[in-house]
Design a protein around this motif. Structure first.
Motif, short mmCIF file in Angstrom:
data_model
loop_
_atom_site.label_atom_id
_atom_site.label_comp_id
_atom_site.label_asym_id
_atom_site.label_seq_id
_atom_site.Cartn_x
_atom_site.Cartn_y
_atom_site.Cartn_z
N GLU B 181 0.86 -1.19 0.00
CA GLU B 181 0.00 0.00 0.00
C GLU B 181 0.90 1.24 0.00
OE1 GLU B 181 -3.37 -0.41 2.40
OE2 GLU B 181 -4.05 1.65 2.16
N HIS B 183 0.54 5.66 -0.66
CA HIS B 183 -0.31 6.81 -0.94
C HIS B 183 0.55 8.01 -1.22
CE1 HIS B 183 -3.97 4.79 0.21
NE2 HIS B 183 -3.34 4.30 1.23
N GLY B 184 0.42 8.59 -2.41
CA GLY B 184 1.13 9.83 -2.73
C GLY B 184 0.18 11.00 -2.65
N ASP B 185 0.61 12.15 -3.14
CA ASP B 185 -0.25 13.34 -3.10
C ASP B 185 -1.45 13.19 -4.02
OD1 ASP B 185 2.58 15.59 -2.80
OD2 ASP B 185 1.34 14.61 -1.28
#
Lengths: 180, 435
Positions: B181, B183-185
């Motif tokens: 998993e 999560h970027g911007d």
């Protein structure tokens, strides 16, 4: 003694029947509030249980004037927090309708009272019907279709009411220096 | 502590709204009585009708006790609500009405949503052909059982996070040490083995407020909704081939679904593209949905905050999901047998008597829904819900949505023989006792 006063007395007496009585009277109502936000019956039931625990831990010393309102406020907060934490993990979930109005963390009670005055003043200035549409959408998170069906409105006119009121409220809050 | 604006709402406002909500039910009853009263007065036997109406009004105003009003019979033509006693008596029922109602009975709460019908917004009537199957020219119709139990992935199943993670990250231009998993911007990547009976590999843009065009190995993941389905399928072939190559998949077929709403300017609210292999699907996707490996791309075209549609043409907010199933399609969608398909005429009789499904099947709640007559309905087809076939009747409401889309009411009538209609619909009134 009213039913609510009796239940509150049970809380004060640390009598566990307080939970049973509260559940009998408000259980379904609380589950509806949680379900409208979480759309999951199991999560909703968890929130209801957490609400009773919070009530047990806070009454006393709290002595709510309206037990229904007190429990509703707790479960609403619990459900929204749960929703946010679930969606923080996913990061691509649908937004909550409640978020459409934005957030504002009042730094102190004085400012909280000021926002309350603006909000209540605004909602009292519109028709009862429009106020109810707004409250049931943005406080209880009912689906628009359900609100429309219950109040004998079409979906499109319900959306129009909400749209107009959101804009009017935004303007009122901005005028008071409250930016959400 | 939650800080949404409505958390500051005062108790007096909430109490006033609750009171109005509670009284709204009674007002809805009285509104319909006014309509019935006026219609009756205009016909023959004016005085007799007026006396009868007055008696009905007096009888129908809820008493302080636990009594609730009788279901109201419509006066202006046939309608889907409320129900008319004297249901057809089928000789060879497959289900009971209670079993059918339970398929939809997802909300057992106060204020449960009641549907004598649902509303569907579409740009044109032609779009309805995607909302149902044609009525078959046969005497029988299949019944299916949909299995949703967990099925774990086989231990030697090659579909693993390790197999694809680096390739997906590289395709998206993401450099990360995280696994499983990320999560970027603007983007996310996620692998899951715990989705009931399938595993998923997902990546995409977040749905709200981010207009980032997703590219994979230099190929843009976009669709132009102004294209026809065939044009759109052609335009999607490059990304289909790239994703199939990445996931070692053979998914040559393309299915497109467009969903519309009543609100928001222009275009569809979201659009889903599915790459699949029709030879492997095993079951009719119109009956059970997709039950074999597929890559699904969902394009979101609606702002989360105000519901406005984002784009009139090219859609860019894409979420991609590869579904890898842990079992065969027949294990998910089990064909349990065939039953007599009741005729359209028999279905119409049920429709006009109000024996319809779709939500909380209570004649009292249905009576309070905005009354719609399905006489001279515009279209009928077959839809499956949880493996059970229904006739779907569509009626154009001729009150266009705010964005100009046509709005149809759709209601469902069981397409096979059912027993216990009257008892079940009568029993739903119990829901209201004490409320």
């Amino acid at each position: 003694m009213s039913a609510d006063e009796y239940i509150i007395k049970l809380f004060f007496d640390r009598d566990r029947r307080a939970i049973e009585e509260a559940d009998q009277k408000y259980g379904k109502y609380l589950l509806t509030v949680a379900y409208n936000i979480l759309h999951n019956e199991q999560d909703g039931e968890e929130c209801v249980n957490d609400t009773y625990l919070a009530a047990w831990n806070t009454i006393p010393p709290e002595k709510p004037a309206s037990l229904k309102r007190y429990l509703c406020s707790i479960i609403r907060n619990n459900a929204i927090s749960k929703y946010r934490s679930q969606n923080a993990r996913k990061r691509y979930g649908a937004a909550l309708c409640i978020d459409e109005l934005g957030e504002y963390a009042a730094p102190d009670e004085r400012e909280a009272a000021a926002i309350r005055e603006v909000l209540d003043g605004f909602l009292k200035s519109v028709s009862r019907r429009d106020m109810t549409v707004f409250v049931y959408r943005y406080y209880y998170a009912y689906p628009v279709e359900q609100i429309a069906a219950h109040l004998g409105l079409s979906c499109s006119s319900t959306y129009k009411i909400l749209d107009k009121m959101k804009e009017q409220l935004r303007q009122r809050l901005n005028k008071e220096g409250i930016t959400v | 502590m939650n800080n949404d604006i409505m958390s500051y709402c005062g108790d007096s406002i909430l109490d006033a709204a609750d009171k109005y909500w509670k009284n709204a039910k009674k007002q809805a009853v009285l509104r319909r009585l006014t309509v019935i009263g006026v219609a009756a007065l205009l016909g023959a036997g004016i005085i007799a009708a007026a006396l009868l109406t007055a008696a009905k009004i007096n009888g129908l105003i809820p008493k302080p006790s636990s009594e609730f009003p009788e279901a109201i019979r419509p006066s202006n033509g046939t309608s889907a609500s409320p129900y008319d006693p004297d249901a057809p008596d089928f000789k060879d029922p497959v289900f009971t009405a209670a079993e059918i109602g339970a398929l939809f009975d997802e909300q057992k709460l106060e204020g449960a949503l009641t549907n004598a019908y649902v509303k569907i917004a579409v740009p044109s009537e032609d779009e309805l052909k995607y909302r149902c199957m044609p009525v078959p020219q046969s005497d029988t119709v299949g019944i299916y059982k949909i299995h949703t139990e967990n099925v774990n992935k086989a231990e030697n199943d090659p579909f693993t996070m390790e197999q694809f993670w680096n390739k997906v990250c590289a395709g998206l231009g993401v450099k990360t040490d995280e696994r499983g998993e990320w999560h970027g911007d603007d983007l996310y990547i996620r692998f899951s083995d715990n989705e009931h009976y399938f595993s998923t590999f997902s990546f995409g843009c977040y749905t709200g407020g981010v207009n980032k065009k997703l590219t994979f190995d230099g190929i843009g993941i976009t669709v132009d909704q102004t294209m026809s389905d065939e044009e759109m399928k052609d335009s999607l072939k490059p990304i289909r081939d790239k994703l199939c190559d990445t996931f070692n998949a053979d998914l040559p077929d393309i299915y497109i679904e467009r969903r519309y709403g009543e609100y928001g300017q222009y275009g569809c609210e979201d659009l889903t593209v599915t790459f699949y292999n029709a030879k492997n699907s095993g079951v009719d996707i119109n009956i059970c949905g997709f039950c074999s490996d597929m890559i699904r791309i969902n394009f979101t075209n609606r702002e989360n905050y105000d519901g406005a549609v984002v784009s009139r043409d090219v859609l860019t907010r894409a979420q991609v999901q590869y579904y890898h199933f842990h079992c065969e399609p027949e294990a998910i969608c089990e064909h349990t047998g065939d039953a007599r398909l009741i005729s359209i005429e028999e279905a119409e009789e049920l429709l006009y008597k109000g024996y319809v499904f779709g939500g909380h099947c209570c004649p009292l709640c249905m009576a309070q829904q905005e009354k719609i007559s399905f006489e001279n309905y515009d279209k009928v087809g077959i839809v499956y819900f949880k493996g059970v076939p229904f006739y779907a009747f569509f009626k154009n409401l001729h009150c266009d949505a705010q964005n100009g889309n046509a709005v149809y009411a759709r209601t469902l009538v069981a397409a096979v023989e059912i027993s216990g209609y009257e008892e079940y619909f009568e029993s739903q009134k119990e829901f209201h006792k004490g409320r």
